[in-house]
Design a protein around this motif. Structure first.
Motif, PDB file in Angstrom:
ATOM      1  N   PHE A  91       0.964  -1.072  -0.213  1.00 57.25           N
ATOM      2  CA  PHE A  91      -0.029  -0.021  -0.012  1.00 57.25           C
ATOM      3  C   PHE A  91       0.787   1.239  -0.203  1.00 57.25           C
ATOM      4  O   PHE A  91       0.596   2.353  -0.749  1.00 57.25           O
ATOM      5  N   GLY A 138      -8.158 -10.318   4.466  1.00 55.21           N
ATOM      6  CA  GLY A 138      -7.096  -9.370   4.384  1.00 55.21           C
ATOM      7  C   GLY A 138      -5.687  -9.768   4.089  1.00 55.21           C
ATOM      8  O   GLY A 138      -4.978 -10.401   4.962  1.00 55.21           O
ATOM      9  N   VAL A 143      -3.828  -4.812  -0.606  1.00 59.87           N
ATOM     10  CA  VAL A 143      -4.630  -3.921   0.258  1.00 59.87           C
ATOM     11  C   VAL A 143      -5.835  -3.171  -0.226  1.00 59.87           C
ATOM     12  O   VAL A 143      -6.989  -3.481   0.113  1.00 59.87           O
TER      13      VAL A 143
END
Length: 258
Positions: A91, A138, A143
């Motif tokens: 991310f 997750g 992400v």
């Protein structure tokens, strides 16, 4: 047989779904950006099918779809939200425009398409939203993609409950890693390094066919992925430990250019 609107029709999974459903006698409305590829796909399928060249990231997508369907007197009974994109990258290293693009195509576009179609849907219509196991768990390196697909799952769940009194079925289908051109060399290398099982697009297509015949709210494909999603829902700390062992490998493949 039913008229089915399929987005992302020219992609690997989209083409497999189109072949599966056309072979079963359904009439398809194929949606993607590349009109030449859409025409070629429609011509290659048994039966008569139509296509719409459309950018699913356009801000007026909901009204644009409704207008395009009305102009051709098309009345789909089933919507399959298949179009999507992903990027293996941490991310922190992700370009913000890429993050927004993933959210728009993977989450906002399906919502807009449903919003445009809902007023014309009759009882026994169906909405099938194709998500990902990464929307259930997750996972580092995905992400933004996981957030979008997780949002799509909750959208599907809430919408299904909201439309129950109209007898409109809403399904969320979560494939695991699938062998398509969407996968970058980094993704292929990561799957090999971790020993991840990778399905053929036809596996997803058959699951879609099954959902049309026997609708259900949620379907996860593959083992052990199906087990991990259940463990993650009940005891996420156990999945934390498994992913921790993979983290260095994931980050290495997320940074490399292959």
């Amino acid at each position: 047989m039913k008229q089915i609107l399929l987005t992302g029709a020219t992609g690997g999974i989209g083409q497999a779904i189109a072949r599966q459903l056309a072979g079963e006698g359904h009439s398809l409305v194929l949606v993607a950006r590349n009109e030449e590829q859409l025409q070629a796909l429609a011509d290659s399928l048994p039966g008569q099918h139509q296509w719409l060249g459309m950018d699913l990231t356009r801000p007026d997508l909901s009204s644009a779809l409704a207008q395009a369907l009305a102009a051709r007197d098309l009345h789909p009974q089933i919507l399959i939200n298949n179009a999507g994109s992903n990027e293996l990258r941490t991310f922190e290293d992700s370009d913000w425009q890429s993050v927004e693009a993933q959210l728009r195509l993977n989450l906002l576009a399906p919502m807009a398409l449903v919003h445009g179609l809902l007023p014309g849907l009759e009882p026994e219509a169906q909405i099938i939203n194709i998500g990902s196991v990464l929307g259930e768990i997750g996972y580092p390196g995905y992400v933004a993609y996981g957030a979008a697909k997780g949002g799509l799952k909750r959208f599907s769940e809430a919408l299904g409950r909201e439309l129950k009194d109209r007898n409109i079925a809403v399904s969320y289908l979560a494939p695991r890693s699938t062998d398509t051109p969407l996968n970058s060399p980094n993704v292929v290398a990561l799957n090999q390094a971790l020993g991840n099982k990778v399905d053929k697009p036809e596996v997803v297509a058959k699951a879609v066919s099954l959902l049309i015949k026997r609708p259900k709210a949620n379907m996860v494909l593959g083992f052990p992925e199906k087990l991990f999603t259940r463990i993650n829902a009940l005891l996420p700390v156990l999945v934390d430990g498994a992913v921790d062992k993979q983290l260095a490998v994931i980050k290495r493949h997320a940074k490399e250019t292959l």
